[in-house]
Write an enzyme that holds these catalytic residues in place. Structure first.
Site, PDB file in Angstrom:
ATOM      1  N   HIS A 160      -1.337 -13.503   5.318  1.00 33.50           N
ATOM      2  CA  HIS A 160      -2.488 -13.537   6.235  1.00 33.50           C
ATOM      3  C   HIS A 160      -3.394 -14.743   6.013  1.00 33.50           C
ATOM      4  CE1 HIS A 160      -1.349  -9.740   7.839  1.00 33.50           C
ATOM      5  NE2 HIS A 160      -1.571  -9.077   6.719  1.00 33.50           N
ATOM      6  N   ASP A 196       6.933  -7.822   6.660  1.00 27.26           N
ATOM      7  CA  ASP A 196       5.747  -7.001   6.393  1.00 27.26           C
ATOM      8  C   ASP A 196       5.337  -6.304   7.692  1.00 27.26           C
ATOM      9  OD1 ASP A 196       3.178  -7.003   4.255  1.00 27.26           O
ATOM     10  OD2 ASP A 196       2.583  -6.750   6.351  1.00 27.26           O
TER      11      ASP A 196
HETATM   12  C1  SP5 Z   1      -0.697  -8.150   3.079  1.00 19.43           C
HETATM   13  C2  SP5 Z   1      -1.099  -6.979   3.929  1.00 19.43           C
HETATM   14  O1  SP5 Z   1      -0.297  -6.077   4.140  1.00 19.43           O
HETATM   15  N1  SP5 Z   1      -2.357  -6.946   4.385  1.00 19.43           N
HETATM   16  C3  SP5 Z   1      -2.833  -5.876   5.188  1.00 19.43           C
HETATM   17  C4  SP5 Z   1      -4.279  -6.016   5.540  1.00 19.43           C
HETATM   18  C5  SP5 Z   1      -4.761  -4.832   6.319  1.00 19.43           C
HETATM   19  N2  SP5 Z   1      -6.161  -4.899   6.557  1.00 19.43           N
HETATM   20  C6  SP5 Z   1      -6.716  -3.849   7.363  1.00 19.43           C
HETATM   21  C7  SP5 Z   1      -6.613  -2.537   6.682  1.00 19.43           C
HETATM   22  C8  SP5 Z   1      -7.079  -1.416   7.543  1.00 19.43           C
HETATM   23  C9  SP5 Z   1      -7.073  -0.156   6.754  1.00 19.43           C
HETATM   24  N3  SP5 Z   1      -7.367   0.973   7.559  1.00 19.43           N
HETATM   25  C10 SP5 Z   1      -7.237   2.169   6.804  1.00 19.43           C
HETATM   26  C11 SP5 Z   1      -6.955   3.347   7.633  1.00 19.43           C
HETATM   27  C12 SP5 Z   1      -6.652   4.476   6.694  1.00 19.43           C
HETATM   28  N4  SP5 Z   1      -6.152   5.616   7.365  1.00 19.43           N
HETATM   29 ZN    ZN Z   2       1.109  -5.740   5.532  1.00 22.61          ZN
END
Ligand code: SP5
Ligand code: ZN
Length: 342
Positions: A160, A196
């Site tokens: 990212h 991913d």
């Molecule tokens: C490297 C990688 O996989 N990065 C992922 C980044 C995701 N960022 C946003 C995460 C949102 C999390 N939401 C949580 C919902 C729980 N039910």
């Molecule tokens: Zn991811």
């Protein structure tokens, strides 16, 4: 197969992640890679080595100089400004604002260099990010020295991270750095395959206008998930890079049948590109029990994934990306690697 891994990953462990209106323990936490290491050893893949310090030249070839200076001093600058806790972007430039001025105050500068505020910078983040990139670099060197497959057990992840922005738990784009090293080492055409669950927006950004490095990314439809504002199928690259970005977004509930058909399309594109080497952005968050994702791959599907990718017959640098169903991250990651090994 050799694995590169640095204990310095532990230096990055934020107190909290902003997740849906609450602060939670970060999903991207140190234990993830310990499960992978344990599983590698359990399966006899125990050649695991420390990469030593990162080489700054390939990192500077991928990332903006001001961004790298920002990452190196962000935490100290935050503290020097009298701010508490950890570095979190609370203000970002948006529609109608200026992108051509970089604020002096760290609270403004962090928003300029961030694309998501779930990711905090701690006192050890820079050292950990460098150690993660160093593993990718060492794996790229193995492949340049004729290894068929080398594994960078990277943490924090990288896909990212754009040329000049962090977010999505990523700071330095390990896969892009490895791809650039393969180019510099003589491979005229390289492909990055990103499996991913999330779109490889950082890698897309780095190679957007370049024809020498193809990106194929399989991911959750951005209409429904992070990174939300990029990753659609009609993004295909510009200039020399026109046609060398392939986005394959898929809907919630996607399982192996749909996912593997997309993988076939990606592998066809990689062959058509004439790639001489492959960088695999190896996230395992397409797993059915992943807590932040919405695909339904099961553990045996990760073995099939590796077997299918191996059929291309290319030398591979695999870099760990995401995967948050902690105990299964080791099994699923090693299933892919064993599939690659055949
Ligand atoms: C490297 C990688 O996989 N990065 C992922 C980044 C995701 N960022 C946003 C995460 C949102 C999390 N939401 C949580 C919902 C729980 N039910
Ligand atoms: Zn991811």
């Amino acid at each position: 197969m050799r694995t590169w891994f640095s204990e310095d990953h532990r230096r990055h462990f934020a107190q909290a992640e902003l997740s849906g209106g609450e602060f939670v323990t970060p999903y991207e936490r140190p234990a993830r890679v310990e499960y992978v290491r344990a599983r590698l050893i359990e399966r006899g893949l125990s050649d695991i080595r420390d990469p030593g310090p990162a080489d700054m030249a390939p990192i500077a070839a991928i990332h903006d100089a001001g961004y790298l200076r920002f990452l190196a001093s962000a935490y100290d600058d935050w503290k020097a400004a009298g701010l508490g806790g950890e570095v979190i972007a609370a203000n970002v430039p948006t529609r109608g604002m200026r992108f051509d001025r970089i604020p002096q105050h760290i609270d403004g500068r962090v928003g300029y260099y961030a694309h998501a505020s779930e990711t905090a910078i701690t006192g050890g983040t820079w050292a950990a990010a460098l150690s993660s990139a160093a593993s990718a670099q060492a794996a790229a060197r193995d492949v340049m020295a004729d290894a068929r497959l080398a594994f960078a057990l990277c943490r924090p992840p990288g896909h990212h991270a754009t040329r000049d922005q962090y977010g999505g738990y990523c700071f330095l784009n390990n896969a892009a750095i490895a791809a650039q090293m393969l180019r510099d080492g003589g491979a005229e055409r390289v492909a990055v395959l990103d499996v991913d669950f999330h779109h490889g927006n950082g890698t897309q950004n780095v190679f957007w206008d370049r024809g020498d490095v193809l990106l194929a990314s399989l991911h959750g439809d951005p209409a429904h998930g992070y990174p939300y504002y990029v990753g659609y199928a009609d993004e295909t690259g510009i200039g020399d890079g026109a046609g060398t970005t392939l986005n394959l977004p898929m809907p919630p509930g996607t399982g192996w049948d749909t996912w593997s058909a997309a993988l076939d399309r990606a592998m066809d594109a990689i062959a058509a590109h004439g790639a001489q080497a492959l960088v695999l952005s190896l996230g395992v968050d397409a797993f059915k029990d992943d807590p932040i994702s919405f695909f339904r791959l099961d553990s045996p599907d990760f073995s099939r994934m590796g077997e299918r990718i191996a059929r291309a017959g290319l030398p591979i640098v695999a870099c760990l990306e995401g995967g948050y169903a902690i105990e299964a991250v080791g099994i699923n990651t090693v299933n892919v690697l064993e599939g690659l090994l055949g």
